[in-house]
Design a protein around this motif. Structure first.
Motif, short mmCIF file in Angstrom:
data_model
loop_
_atom_site.label_atom_id
_atom_site.label_comp_id
_atom_site.label_asym_id
_atom_site.label_seq_id
_atom_site.Cartn_x
_atom_site.Cartn_y
_atom_site.Cartn_z
N GLY A 202 30.28 21.83 -12.09
CA GLY A 202 31.19 20.93 -11.58
C GLY A 202 30.02 19.82 -11.32
N THR A 203 30.31 18.84 -10.46
CA THR A 203 29.48 17.83 -10.01
C THR A 203 28.41 18.11 -9.06
N VAL A 204 27.06 17.93 -9.34
CA VAL A 204 25.97 18.20 -8.41
C VAL A 204 25.43 17.07 -7.70
N TYR A 205 25.58 16.72 -6.51
CA TYR A 205 24.83 15.63 -5.76
C TYR A 205 23.55 15.74 -5.61
N VAL A 206 22.66 14.86 -5.69
CA VAL A 206 21.05 14.93 -5.76
C VAL A 206 20.70 13.79 -4.79
N ALA A 207 19.94 14.02 -3.71
CA ALA A 207 19.44 13.11 -2.76
C ALA A 207 17.82 12.89 -3.10
N PHE A 208 17.22 11.64 -2.77
CA PHE A 208 15.76 11.69 -2.94
C PHE A 208 15.24 10.52 -2.21
N VAL A 209 13.88 10.63 -2.08
CA VAL A 209 13.18 9.44 -1.17
C VAL A 209 12.21 8.91 -2.45
N VAL A 210 12.03 7.64 -2.32
CA VAL A 210 10.91 7.00 -3.21
C VAL A 210 9.99 6.11 -2.26
N ASP A 211 8.53 6.38 -2.73
CA ASP A 211 7.58 5.45 -2.27
C ASP A 211 7.70 4.15 -2.93
N THR A 212 7.83 2.99 -2.53
CA THR A 212 8.09 1.89 -3.23
C THR A 212 6.78 1.20 -3.64
N PHE A 213 5.74 1.75 -3.16
CA PHE A 213 4.54 1.33 -3.73
C PHE A 213 4.17 2.01 -5.20
N SER A 214 4.24 3.38 -5.14
CA SER A 214 4.02 4.04 -6.44
C SER A 214 5.08 4.22 -7.18
N ARG A 215 6.45 3.89 -6.74
CA ARG A 215 7.58 4.26 -7.54
C ARG A 215 7.66 5.69 -7.65
N ARG A 216 7.18 6.52 -7.00
CA ARG A 216 7.23 8.10 -7.15
C ARG A 216 8.17 8.60 -6.03
N ILE A 217 8.99 9.70 -6.50
CA ILE A 217 9.70 10.60 -5.66
C ILE A 217 8.87 11.26 -4.81
N ALA B 155 0.76 -1.11 -0.05
CA ALA B 155 -0.01 0.04 -0.04
C ALA B 155 1.01 1.31 0.00
N PRO B 156 0.23 2.37 -0.37
CA PRO B 156 1.08 3.50 -0.39
C PRO B 156 1.47 4.06 0.95
N ASN B 157 2.70 4.77 1.10
CA ASN B 157 3.27 5.44 2.36
C ASN B 157 3.85 4.36 3.29
N ARG B 158 3.95 2.95 3.05
CA ARG B 158 4.27 1.92 3.92
C ARG B 158 5.81 1.73 3.83
N VAL B 159 6.54 1.91 2.80
CA VAL B 159 7.85 1.54 2.75
C VAL B 159 8.43 2.81 1.66
N ARG B 160 9.37 3.35 2.37
CA ARG B 160 10.21 4.33 1.36
C ARG B 160 11.71 3.99 1.66
N VAL B 161 12.21 4.47 0.48
CA VAL B 161 13.66 4.22 0.34
C VAL B 161 14.37 5.38 -0.14
N ALA B 162 15.60 5.71 0.38
CA ALA B 162 16.29 6.93 -0.06
C ALA B 162 17.65 6.40 -1.11
N ASP B 163 18.04 7.34 -1.96
CA ASP B 163 19.21 7.18 -2.61
C ASP B 163 19.68 8.39 -3.06
N PHE B 164 20.89 8.55 -3.70
CA PHE B 164 21.60 9.73 -4.08
C PHE B 164 22.33 9.37 -5.46
N THR B 165 22.64 10.35 -6.16
CA THR B 165 23.36 10.24 -7.34
C THR B 165 23.87 11.61 -7.58
N TYR B 166 24.61 11.66 -8.63
CA TYR B 166 25.30 12.81 -8.96
C TYR B 166 24.80 13.15 -10.74
N VAL B 167 24.96 14.45 -10.81
CA VAL B 167 24.63 15.11 -12.25
C VAL B 167 25.91 15.97 -12.34
#
Length: 113
Positions: free
Chosen positions: A96-111, A79-91
């Motif tokens: 120079g290099t910009v680092y971006v962090a984000f949190v994703v809801d694993t049900f909807s796969r949306r940030i 169901a929505p809002n049960r499990v969230r995961v975080a990750d980061f990447t660079y752009v």
């Protein structure tokens, strides 16, 4: 075909990749698929030159304690809002290099953050 690929690779300063070797084979009248050239190059241990600078983003500390795997590698929620995961990447940006962090809801796969 492999000895011919090795010859073309060596004659071109060992920088040609599969695409350029495949094109050279076509110019010489050999009908071969590009994936075959890739496979044979891999079998011979040949790799073309790579442009650009390799960016090292993580230096692993093998002695450091790892965070526990609380999800057991199961990234699907019932169901929505049960499990969230975080990750980061660079752009790459002009400044120079910009680092971006984000949190994703694993049900909807949306940030979500």
């Amino acid at each position: 075909m492999a000895p011919l690929i090795v010859e073309i690779f060596r004659n071109n300063y060992s920088v040609y990749g599969a695409r350029k070797i495949w094109a050279e084979l076509k110019r010489r009248g050999h009908r071969v698929a590009r994936c075959t050239v890739e496979r044979l190059m891999k079998a011979e241990g040949l790799t073309g030159a790579v442009r650009g600078k390799k960016i090292v983003t993580t230096v692993t500390d093998r002695e450091a304690e790892r965070a526990p795997d609380r999800l057991g590698r199961q990234f699907v929620a019932g169901a929505p809002n049960r499990v969230r995961v975080a990750d980061f990447t660079y752009v790459a940006a002009w400044s120079g290099t910009v680092y971006v962090a984000f949190v994703v809801d694993t049900f909807s796969r949306r940030i979500v953050g």
